[in-house]
Design a protein around this motif. Sequence first.
Motif, PDB file in Angstrom:
ATOM      1  N   ARG A  82     -38.254 -23.791   6.833  1.00 19.24           N
ATOM      2  CA  ARG A  82     -38.429 -22.355   7.134  1.00 19.24           C
ATOM      3  C   ARG A  82     -39.573 -22.134   8.125  1.00 19.24           C
ATOM      4  O   ARG A  82     -39.732 -21.035   8.658  1.00 19.24           O
ATOM      5  N   PHE A  83     -40.377 -23.179   8.357  1.00 18.98           N
ATOM      6  CA  PHE A  83     -41.429 -23.119   9.383  1.00 18.98           C
ATOM      7  C   PHE A  83     -40.859 -23.670  10.689  1.00 18.98           C
ATOM      8  O   PHE A  83     -40.344 -24.791  10.723  1.00 18.98           O
TER       9      PHE A  83
ATOM     10  N   LEU B 145     -39.922 -15.763   3.748  1.00 23.24           N
ATOM     11  CA  LEU B 145     -41.313 -15.903   3.308  1.00 23.24           C
ATOM     12  C   LEU B 145     -41.414 -16.065   1.800  1.00 23.24           C
ATOM     13  O   LEU B 145     -40.817 -15.312   1.026  1.00 23.24           O
ATOM     14  N   GLN B 146     -42.195 -17.064   1.407  1.00 18.61           N
ATOM     15  CA  GLN B 146     -42.441 -17.345  -0.003  1.00 18.61           C
ATOM     16  C   GLN B 146     -43.890 -17.015  -0.356  1.00 18.61           C
ATOM     17  O   GLN B 146     -44.766 -17.006   0.513  1.00 18.61           O
TER      18      GLN B 146
ATOM     19  N   GLU C  13     -46.069 -18.770  -1.718  1.00 12.62           N
ATOM     20  CA  GLU C  13     -47.002 -19.875  -1.424  1.00 12.62           C
ATOM     21  C   GLU C  13     -47.335 -19.996   0.060  1.00 12.62           C
ATOM     22  O   GLU C  13     -48.146 -20.843   0.446  1.00 12.62           O
ATOM     23  N   ASP C  14     -46.729 -19.149   0.898  1.00  7.68           N
ATOM     24  CA  ASP C  14     -47.023 -19.182   2.327  1.00  7.68           C
ATOM     25  C   ASP C  14     -48.240 -18.326   2.681  1.00  7.68           C
ATOM     26  O   ASP C  14     -48.662 -18.299   3.849  1.00  7.68           O
TER      27      ASP C  14
ATOM     28  N   GLN D  11     -51.889 -24.752   8.701  1.00  6.64           N
ATOM     29  CA  GLN D  11     -51.931 -23.763   7.625  1.00  6.64           C
ATOM     30  C   GLN D  11     -53.162 -24.047   6.767  1.00  6.64           C
ATOM     31  O   GLN D  11     -53.388 -25.204   6.387  1.00  6.64           O
TER      32      GLN D  11
ATOM     33  N   LYS E 203     -54.789 -22.715   3.235  1.00  4.60           N
ATOM     34  CA  LYS E 203     -54.786 -21.881   2.045  1.00  4.60           C
ATOM     35  C   LYS E 203     -56.211 -21.754   1.514  1.00  4.60           C
ATOM     36  O   LYS E 203     -57.059 -22.617   1.783  1.00  4.60           O
TER      37      LYS E 203
ATOM     38  N   ILE F 289     -42.048 -18.062  10.348  1.00  2.00           N
ATOM     39  CA  ILE F 289     -41.843 -18.455   8.952  1.00  2.00           C
ATOM     40  C   ILE F 289     -40.698 -17.584   8.432  1.00  2.00           C
ATOM     41  O   ILE F 289     -40.843 -16.361   8.308  1.00  2.00           O
TER      42      ILE F 289
ATOM     43  N   TYR G 201     -53.236 -19.086   9.402  1.00  4.22           N
ATOM     44  CA  TYR G 201     -52.549 -20.003  10.301  1.00  4.22           C
ATOM     45  C   TYR G 201     -53.308 -20.088  11.616  1.00  4.22           C
ATOM     46  O   TYR G 201     -53.731 -19.068  12.167  1.00  4.22           O
TER      47      TYR G 201
ATOM     48  N   LEU H 230     -48.890 -28.458  10.277  1.00  2.59           N
ATOM     49  CA  LEU H 230     -47.505 -28.013  10.092  1.00  2.59           C
ATOM     50  C   LEU H 230     -46.596 -28.514  11.204  1.00  2.59           C
ATOM     51  O   LEU H 230     -45.512 -29.028  10.956  1.00  2.59           O
TER      52      LEU H 230
END
Lengths: 121, 113
Positions: B67-68, B84-85, B87-88, B43, B45, B81, B92, B53
Motif C-alpha cells: 500500500r506504500f 490507510l491503516q 499503524e501508518d 517512516q 513512528k 499510502i 514521513y 520504506l
Amino acid sequence: EVQLVQSGAEVKKPGESLKISCKGSGYNFTNFWIGWVRQMPGKGLEWMGIVNLGDSDTRYSPSFQGQVTISADQSISTAYLQWSSLKASATAMYYCARLGSAMIGDVFDIWGQGTMVTVSS
Amino acid sequence: DILMTQSPDSLAVSLGERATIYCKSSQSVLYSSNKKNYLAWYQQKPGQPPKLLIYWASTRESGVPDRFSGSGSGTDFTLTISNLQAEDVAVYYCQQYYSIPSLFGQGTRLEIK
C-alpha cells in the motif's frame, strides 16, 4: 540478525567532552559505511556525516564539520561520534545508521535505537 | 547542498483512504548515466528510529506493505499510502542521496481523521 546497538543516554554539562558509540553485528562491518543523524527535540532528521568502516574515511555535512568528530574502530565493529566541548544546543537524539549496499544506494537501511544526549548546566 | 521541501507539513486522512505526500528537491536527483532517481522515503513512528520504506524513488524495501508506493522523477516526488491503516500514523521524511550532504525533508506528520 543485522543490528546496530548504540551506547546509553548521556547527561553532560556545557564544556564537557563526550564520545558515543554504535556497534554493528550480524554483517561484515567493513563492507559498509555508517552514518550519524541528529534529531533535536520535536524536530526533523539532520544528516551529520558518514564513516567507512574499512579505511575510516569520513565525510561531513558542512553544518557539522568542525563541531563533531566521526570515527570507527574496525577491530570491534564500532563507530563513534564525539564532541570535545559540548554546548546546550547539542541536546538531541543521535542515531547511527548503516548505508545500504550498492544495489540500494546510499540510503540508511539499518538504524540503531538512538542515544539521547542532554547538555545542561 | 540539495535542499528538500515536503508538503504538506501535516495531513489527516480517514482510515481506508489514500494519503499523498509530496517532496521537491532544489535540483534534479536523477543520475543521467543510470536513469535512477536518488530519492528515499522513511517512516518514523513515535519513540522509534526511522525506517526505510522506499529507495530509488519507487522501489519498496523488503517487508514494506504494497500500500506504500513512491513515484516521481527529477525534482518532484510523491509518496502514496493507499488504504490507510491505524499503524501508518507517523512522520514521513524524504531524503536525497544524489550528493553529500544527503539532506532530509522537514517531515510530514500523518494522522487519522
